[in-house]
Design an enzyme around this catalytic site. Sequence first.
Site, mmCIF file in Angstrom:
data_model
loop_
_atom_site.group_PDB
_atom_site.id
_atom_site.type_symbol
_atom_site.label_atom_id
_atom_site.label_comp_id
_atom_site.label_asym_id
_atom_site.label_seq_id
_atom_site.Cartn_x
_atom_site.Cartn_y
_atom_site.Cartn_z
ATOM 1 C CE LYS A 1 59.854 -22.354 18.288
ATOM 2 N NZ LYS A 1 59.612 -23.410 17.276
ATOM 3 N NE ARG B 1 68.947 -35.493 10.884
ATOM 4 C CZ ARG B 1 69.449 -35.229 12.098
ATOM 5 N NH1 ARG B 1 70.586 -34.597 12.225
ATOM 6 N NH2 ARG B 1 68.797 -35.593 13.180
ATOM 7 C CD GLU C 1 65.746 -35.823 9.522
ATOM 8 O OE1 GLU C 1 65.592 -34.611 9.673
ATOM 9 O OE2 GLU C 1 66.202 -36.574 10.430
#
Length: 636
Positions: A282, A397, A369
């Site tokens: 990253k 969600r 979630e």
Amino acid sequence: MHLSELTHPNQLHGLSIHQLKQIARQIREKHLETVATSGGHLGPGLGVVELTIGLYQTLDLDRDKVLWDVGHQAYPHKLITGRYNEFHTLRQKNGVAGYLKRSENQFDHFGAGHASTSISAALGMALARDMQGDNYKVAAVIGDGALTGGMALEAINHAGHLPKTNLLVVLNDNEMSISPNVGAISRYLNKMRLSPPMQFLTDNLEEQFKHLPFSGSFKPELSRLKEGMKRLAVSKVGAVFEELGFTYMGPIDGHNLEELITTFELAHQHGGPVLVHVATTKGKGYAIAEQDQVGYHAQTPFNLATGKPHPASKPKPPSYSKVFAHTLTTLAQNNPRIVGITAAMATGTGLDKLQQKLPKQYVDVGIAEQHAVTLAAGMACEGMRPVVAIYSTFLQRAYDQIVHDVCIQNLPVFFCLDRSGVVGADGPTHQGMYDIAYLRCIPNMVLMAPKDEAELQRMIVTGVEYTDGPIAMRYPRGNGFGVPLMEEGWESLPIGKAEILRTGDDVLLLGYGSMVYPAMQAAEILGEHGIEATVINARFAKPLDTELIVPIARQMKHVVTLEEGCIMGGFGSAVAESLLDHEVMVPVTRLGVPDMLVDHATPDESLTDLGLTSPQIADRILKLMAPSAVLSETAS
């Protein structure tokens, strides 16, 4: 070829590795220059430059389809699909969106702003392709962080049961989502990346071949040999995916174009579902972002040479998230039953502060979630005080879990909805418009919203102390109003009780949360035009303070509700329903977000477009009140 000349990804075909590396360098330069100037997601896109080029080099993008999970890793995709010349408008009003958007470009095959959707959508396209007798390729690129989402695992489970359905899943494994990944899946992937045989083969095999006189003519064969030896030497690597019905390839170096291209070509030759495991870094190519992968996931405008953000012209009040984190951590220090729960958003919600000070009272479940909400319900059953801090747009969600696992059982879970209302440059996938409406209709749920950061502190105490059932607090993105804060000694608020901030005889303004101060400012403007307004800070959308609101509404010529959320089913609807139930026949005007999607722009631009600035609110009310004023003059 220069990157600016690329209008179609198929133009990559036929370019040499040297030319592709030049394109990769130009992508990083443009990416860094743009984000440094206007802000945006940084680390994710920098990490997938070679992955993107390598994959697109092996596909015919006139027919084949690539779906990117989340979308903030797709900046290189945008740059090679004809958006180079507009890329400087990234995340600006009427400019290039920060996420994938089907209406923006023919190569954005599926819109994405939330994680873990790509494999499901790609499998749906692959099944549709087969049903229609077509034969194009479908690929989903998903990060290892998004792989923790239940939806991604459900899709893998389904795809693995379809051995004749050709589907390529590219696992972009950088050991990160926004923050470092958590959980058994992350640990398993890390074990695969770091297994000694794999490291030996990756690091040493190619080096040994370089010393052979005929090595130059064997580069394609070398890559195939490396892949074959990996699979023989490390039989357990990828075993989970193989057992789930996928052909597993990897892990491969996500910054080695030759290896990427060779592996993707091999993957396309396999039938059925294939998973290519690509190890990336990253922030690759920008040392500062590589060293601080959390901090440089996304950035406000910054100095490219130093990596430091541009200094603010004047000091800003603390953000709501910072005040929330500080207050909750202070309370948790004196109450070991308080547990902060996040779904891979520790830094965004501010719960990283709780993690640092009280790690035993902090839980990160990853991008999951649904699990976060039911986990909280289980904790509440055993007497803990779970505080679930999730962005408004992400709590959507877990809707069934809120209803089925929390509200039906009336469990004391405290939901803290960050980024409620207009969020700005992230656009429709991240606007927190619907939480008032989608939570208000559920029995047992209490809803509240602070007018400022000081009231936020009191509402945190209220939420923690409330044990009669579930309670939710929404608060906006960004900085507070600069009101004085207390370090301790906060008092809870009585449930369902509002407060009068201003009195007047003509119109009642009912503000909720972030719209209370605009209501007060609008009232001042109205006063200059001879219209006196009563302003009420509702504090609670459910239960409403009908004892206060109904008698005042009876005396008014007009009632106006103000909210930073969808009008349909929102706070204004709650007020209108209550007045109707009490047979109060007063005109009601609801100001908020109409039945539309709010596109990416600055928050101020969005609020202006929605007519929710103080002068616009005052102007709207003046026009509403003008007819009655004229009638009064005529009657006299």
